[in-house]
Design a protein around this motif. Structure first.
Motif, PDB file in Angstrom:
ATOM      1  N   CYS A   2      22.044  17.785 -24.974  1.00  0.00           N
ATOM      2  CA  CYS A   2      21.131  16.977 -24.195  1.00  0.00           C
ATOM      3  C   CYS A   2      21.863  17.163 -22.829  1.00  0.00           C
ATOM      4  CB  CYS A   2      20.980  15.813 -24.738  1.00  0.00           C
ATOM      5  SG  CYS A   2      20.025  14.763 -23.606  1.00  0.00           S
ATOM      6  N   VAL A   3      21.174  17.453 -21.916  1.00  0.00           N
ATOM      7  CA  VAL A   3      21.302  17.123 -20.674  1.00  0.00           C
ATOM      8  C   VAL A   3      20.764  15.900 -19.863  1.00  0.00           C
ATOM      9  CG1 VAL A   3      21.543  18.196 -17.940  1.00  0.00           C
ATOM     10  CG2 VAL A   3      22.213  19.696 -20.272  1.00  0.00           C
ATOM     11  N   VAL A   4      21.670  15.163 -19.183  1.00  0.00           N
ATOM     12  CA  VAL A   4      21.060  14.070 -18.418  1.00  0.00           C
ATOM     13  C   VAL A   4      21.270  14.057 -17.218  1.00  0.00           C
ATOM     14  CG1 VAL A   4      21.339  11.324 -18.293  1.00  0.00           C
ATOM     15  CG2 VAL A   4      21.380  12.414 -20.262  1.00  0.00           C
ATOM     16  N   PHE A   5      20.270  13.811 -16.041  1.00  0.00           N
ATOM     17  CA  PHE A   5      20.474  13.895 -14.769  1.00  0.00           C
ATOM     18  C   PHE A   5      20.447  12.347 -14.278  1.00  0.00           C
ATOM     19  CE2 PHE A   5      18.928  14.086 -10.351  1.00  0.00           C
ATOM     20  CZ  PHE A   5      20.283  14.683  -9.763  1.00  0.00           C
ATOM     21  N   MET A   6      21.458  12.045 -13.491  1.00  0.00           N
ATOM     22  CA  MET A   6      21.612  10.719 -13.046  1.00  0.00           C
ATOM     23  C   MET A   6      21.525  10.852 -11.235  1.00  0.00           C
ATOM     24  SD  MET A   6      24.454   8.217 -15.363  1.00  0.00           S
ATOM     25  CE  MET A   6      24.258   7.087 -14.240  1.00  0.00           C
ATOM     26  N   ASP A   7      20.990   9.602 -11.012  1.00  0.00           N
ATOM     27  CA  ASP A   7      21.291   9.498  -9.565  1.00  0.00           C
ATOM     28  C   ASP A   7      20.724   8.109  -8.928  1.00  0.00           C
ATOM     29  OD1 ASP A   7      21.436   9.947  -6.848  1.00  0.00           O
ATOM     30  OD2 ASP A   7      19.447  10.909  -6.501  1.00  0.00           O
ATOM     31  N   GLU A   8      21.762   7.336  -8.175  1.00  0.00           N
ATOM     32  CA  GLU A   8      21.706   6.085  -7.784  1.00  0.00           C
ATOM     33  C   GLU A   8      21.474   4.875  -9.147  1.00  0.00           C
ATOM     34  OE1 GLU A   8      18.171   6.095  -5.068  1.00  0.00           O
ATOM     35  OE2 GLU A   8      19.619   6.879  -3.370  1.00  0.00           O
ATOM     36  N   GLY A   9      22.563   5.368 -10.231  1.00  0.00           N
ATOM     37  CA  GLY A   9      22.638   4.200 -11.086  1.00  0.00           C
ATOM     38  C   GLY A   9      21.369   4.079 -12.146  1.00  0.00           C
ATOM     39  N   GLN A  10      20.577   5.600 -12.059  1.00  0.00           N
ATOM     40  CA  GLN A  10      19.396   5.572 -13.043  1.00  0.00           C
ATOM     41  C   GLN A  10      19.483   7.005 -13.516  1.00  0.00           C
ATOM     42  OE1 GLN A  10      16.338   4.246 -10.291  1.00  0.00           O
ATOM     43  NE2 GLN A  10      16.123   2.439 -11.703  1.00  0.00           N
ATOM     44  N   ILE A  11      18.950   7.115 -14.639  1.00  0.00           N
ATOM     45  CA  ILE A  11      18.725   8.165 -15.235  1.00  0.00           C
ATOM     46  C   ILE A  11      17.185   8.795 -14.870  1.00  0.00           C
ATOM     47  CG2 ILE A  11      18.060   9.616 -17.482  1.00  0.00           C
ATOM     48  CD1 ILE A  11      20.031   7.600 -18.988  1.00  0.00           C
ATOM     49  N   VAL A  12      17.381  10.092 -14.076  1.00  0.00           N
ATOM     50  CA  VAL A  12      16.229  10.623 -13.636  1.00  0.00           C
ATOM     51  C   VAL A  12      15.398  11.609 -14.361  1.00  0.00           C
ATOM     52  CG1 VAL A  12      15.387  12.006 -11.461  1.00  0.00           C
ATOM     53  CG2 VAL A  12      17.252  10.614 -11.121  1.00  0.00           C
ATOM     54  N   GLU A  13      16.054  12.170 -15.189  1.00  0.00           N
ATOM     55  CA  GLU A  13      15.823  13.326 -16.017  1.00  0.00           C
ATOM     56  C   GLU A  13      16.558  13.308 -17.260  1.00  0.00           C
ATOM     57  OE1 GLU A  13      14.093  16.267 -13.615  1.00  0.00           O
ATOM     58  OE2 GLU A  13      13.526  17.384 -15.436  1.00  0.00           O
ATOM     59  N   GLN A  14      16.127  13.753 -18.362  1.00  0.00           N
ATOM     60  CA  GLN A  14      16.684  14.174 -19.488  1.00  0.00           C
ATOM     61  C   GLN A  14      16.246  15.150 -20.450  1.00  0.00           C
ATOM     62  OE1 GLN A  14      17.382   9.926 -21.251  1.00  0.00           O
ATOM     63  NE2 GLN A  14      17.597  11.253 -23.091  1.00  0.00           N
ATOM     64  N   GLY A  15      16.985  16.066 -21.161  1.00  0.00           N
ATOM     65  CA  GLY A  15      16.109  16.714 -22.027  1.00  0.00           C
ATOM     66  C   GLY A  15      17.270  18.057 -22.390  1.00  0.00           C
ATOM     67  N   THR A  16      16.516  18.953 -22.951  1.00  0.00           N
ATOM     68  CA  THR A  16      17.429  20.131 -23.564  1.00  0.00           C
ATOM     69  C   THR A  16      18.033  20.586 -22.270  1.00  0.00           C
ATOM     70  OG1 THR A  16      15.807  21.684 -23.644  1.00  0.00           O
ATOM     71  CG2 THR A  16      16.170  20.537 -25.625  1.00  0.00           C
ATOM     72  N   PRO A  17      18.993  21.677 -22.338  1.00  0.00           N
ATOM     73  CA  PRO A  17      19.734  22.325 -20.995  1.00  0.00           C
ATOM     74  C   PRO A  17      18.733  23.159 -20.499  1.00  0.00           C
ATOM     75  CG  PRO A  17      21.236  22.331 -22.940  1.00  0.00           C
ATOM     76  CD  PRO A  17      20.088  21.588 -23.511  1.00  0.00           C
ATOM     77  N   SER A  18      17.958  23.750 -21.071  1.00  0.00           N
ATOM     78  CA  SER A  18      17.069  24.693 -20.436  1.00  0.00           C
ATOM     79  C   SER A  18      15.943  24.099 -19.922  1.00  0.00           C
ATOM     80  CB  SER A  18      16.461  25.812 -21.704  1.00  0.00           C
ATOM     81  OG  SER A  18      15.583  25.299 -22.592  1.00  0.00           O
ATOM     82  N   GLN A  19      15.589  22.936 -20.356  1.00  0.00           N
ATOM     83  CA  GLN A  19      14.574  22.183 -19.593  1.00  0.00           C
ATOM     84  C   GLN A  19      14.939  21.583 -18.434  1.00  0.00           C
ATOM     85  OE1 GLN A  19      13.620  18.829 -22.118  1.00  0.00           O
ATOM     86  NE2 GLN A  19      12.197  19.811 -23.644  1.00  0.00           N
ATOM     87  N   VAL A  20      16.167  20.801 -18.556  1.00  0.00           N
ATOM     88  CA  VAL A  20      16.605  20.214 -17.240  1.00  0.00           C
ATOM     89  C   VAL A  20      17.325  21.222 -16.213  1.00  0.00           C
ATOM     90  CG1 VAL A  20      18.237  18.476 -16.403  1.00  0.00           C
ATOM     91  CG2 VAL A  20      17.017  18.244 -18.625  1.00  0.00           C
ATOM     92  N   LEU A  21      17.943  22.435 -16.778  1.00  0.00           N
ATOM     93  CA  LEU A  21      18.839  23.239 -15.810  1.00  0.00           C
ATOM     94  C   LEU A  21      17.665  24.352 -15.266  1.00  0.00           C
ATOM     95  CD1 LEU A  21      22.067  23.420 -17.546  1.00  0.00           C
ATOM     96  CD2 LEU A  21      21.511  21.858 -15.659  1.00  0.00           C
ATOM     97  N   ASP A  22      16.818  24.817 -16.074  1.00  0.00           N
ATOM     98  CA  ASP A  22      16.007  25.828 -15.653  1.00  0.00           C
ATOM     99  C   ASP A  22      14.540  25.340 -15.146  1.00  0.00           C
ATOM    100  OD1 ASP A  22      18.026  27.302 -16.535  1.00  0.00           O
ATOM    101  OD2 ASP A  22      17.154  27.596 -18.578  1.00  0.00           O
ATOM    102  N   ASP A  23      14.224  24.261 -15.474  1.00  0.00           N
ATOM    103  CA  ASP A  23      12.751  23.871 -15.323  1.00  0.00           C
ATOM    104  C   ASP A  23      12.690  22.408 -15.099  1.00  0.00           C
ATOM    105  OD1 ASP A  23      10.114  24.052 -15.126  1.00  0.00           O
ATOM    106  OD2 ASP A  23       9.764  24.001 -17.114  1.00  0.00           O
TER     107      ASP A  23
END
Lengths: 254, 248
Positions: A217-238
């Protein structure tokens, strides 16, 4: 269904006026590898430090193997209210700056906590420490002091040191950011090996390739919040969110 | 010029009184060594009290800081007089009010008490500088491995802090060694009083000069040793540690 290894609900952390974590919800299953990405100052490191209570959160719940570690039996004010022993004997943390003990050899770095905290016999701790250092490829460096080791070697000692406490979860805080580029791989390979063995891990990193390979699972955080999370291909490619797209663009430009 | 040499550097006077002066200097060294050992321990206790974490220890930290500030500010001479003049009248066990431990007279121990009270405060500050020079990541790493604050201090922070403060500690020893001469005011036959007695009988200061020379024999090599320790520490920190700490 069994309890998740870690469950965070509405976690807030403030430093004075500055709110570094603004409501984090996250579930991590046993054996799962979660990579956290995000710009600096997004709260990634603080999140890890909350999970092992180096920086206890002011608000929210952190369940570790089903137990709320933010409201222990001695709930109240001060350090005593946090379930420090419960947490720190289950959660291992590896730091960006290694933080090895410079006055102790590699092996002594690994055996100190088992001897002092778990009351292991010296011979037993040394046998285990030797095994762990061998596992991270440092069988020939047992008696070296940290200053005689490369950054990559020091970081592998730090990983072995954390593993010596037999944690159920390992947290990695930008563990390759302070390393010369040619030393990054040996540390990432060590973490990869741990993932293969089924260790539950939360990895804060800027290494997208590593996240793609290893993370469940890849989690993208910004400004103290989780913006987006999902499988690596979801978050990194799309990625769905603009902020994620922008950040990934900036990282790939390097 | 001859008068200067005769008054201060009369070798016949020096050799005539050499044994007396040396006996006095032995008492000086005993004072300095006993006081230093006790002050090193007391200072470490104070420094550790000052570093205790959390709100619960706030009053204790406050008291410790107050102690350190006060005893660094009080003149040693006045403290010696306060202890020697009135301790005997306090409602405490006689072993404390008129101490005769280890076959040493009470004024020896009054001097030790005053020196330890003051130098414990100085040493606490030196330890504190050393403890604060240990990067915070060391404490965090120890705590994240499950060590308590006390275990982390004992096994990780203090051993590194002590290494960083050996040079300033030696400087403090030099200062303490010289300050032992103040105990002469309560009639302890250390080197200054012995020299002064000879001076007043012979109208010549050479015995006192001899005493001063004995101090230099100890102090000068220490000064060079401190220089070398600082140079070594600097070489080490240039490879990425914290800087050495210096003190008044």
């Amino acid at each position: 269904m069994a309890d998740p290894m870690l469950k965070l609900a509405g976690v807030h952390k403030r430093f004075g006026e500055l709110e570094v974590l603004r409501g984090i919800d996250l579930e991590i299953a046993k054996g799962e590898v979660v990579c956290i990405l995000g710009p600096s100052g997004s709260g990634k490191s603080t999140l890890l430090r909350c999970i092992n209570l180096l920086e206890p959160p002011e608000e929210g719940q952190i369940l570790l193997e089903g137990r709320d570690i933010c409201r222990g039996p001695k709930s109240g004010t001060g350090e005593e209210s946090w379930e420090l022993n419960y947490v720190r004997q289950r959660v291992g943390l590896v730091f960006q700056q290694f933080n090895l003990f410079p006055h102790r050899t590699a092996l002594q770095n690994v055996t100190m906590a088992p001897e002092k905290v778990l009351d292991r016999a010296k011979a037993e701790a040394q046998a285990k420490g030797t095994e762990l250092l061998t596992r991270v490829g440092l069988a020939d460096k047992l008696n070296e002091y940290p200053e005689r080791l490369s950054g990559g070697q020091q970081q592998r000692v730090a990983i072995a040191r954390a593993l010596a406490m037999e944690p159920h979860v390992m947290l990695f805080d930008e563990v390759t950011s302070a390393l010369d580029p040619e030393l990054v791989k040996e540390v990432l390979d060590t973490i990869r090996e741990l993932a293969r063995e089924g260790m539950t891990m939360v990895v804060v990193t800027h290494e997208l390739g590593f996240a793609r390979d290893v993370a469940d699972c890849v989690v993208f955080m910004d400004e103290g919040q989780i913006v987006e999370q999902g499988t690596p291909s979801q978050v990194l490619d799309d990625p769905r969110e603009e902020r994620t797209k922008k950040f990934l663009g900036l990282v790939l430009e390097r | 010029m001859n008068e200067i040499i005769e008054q201060y550097f009369d070798f016949s006077q020096m050799s005539k009184h050499f044994d007396e002066v040396l006996d006095g200097f032995v008492i000086t060294l005993e004072l300095a060594l006993v006081a230093t050992v006790l002050a090193l321990i007391w200072g470490l206790v104070l420094a550790l009290l000052r570093q205790l974490p959390g709100k619960g220890f706030l009053p204790l930290r406050f008291l410790t800081i107050g102690y350190i500030d006060i005893f660094r500010g009080v003149p040693l001479l006045i403290l010696i007089l306060l202890i020697s003049g009135s301790l005997a009248f306090l409602p405490l066990p006689e072993a404390i009010t008129i101490p005769q431990w280890l076959g040493k007279p009470d004024n020896f121990w009054y001097g030790i008490m005053a020196l330890v009270l003051v130098y414990g405060a100085y040493y606490a500050e030196v330890y504190r500088a050393g403890i604060e020079a240990v990067p915070s990541g060391q404490m965090e790493a120890a705590r994240s491995l499950g060590m308590s604050h006390g275990q982390a201090m004992r096994n990780v922070v203090v051993p590194q802090a002590v290494r960083k403060v050996i040079a300033p500690m030696l400087n403090e020893f030099t200062a303490l060694l010289k300050d032992t001469t103040l105990v002469s005011v309560i009639a302890l036959n250390e080197v200054a009083l012995v020299g002064r007695d000879i001076q007043s009988k012979t109208f010549n200061s050479s015995a006192l000069t001899l005493g001063a020379i004995l101090f230099l024999v100890i102090v000068l090599p220490l000064a060079r040793l401190v220089d070398r320790l600082i140079a070594r520490e600097r070489a080490r920190t240039s490879r990425g540690g914290a800087p050495p700490v210096m003190h008044h």
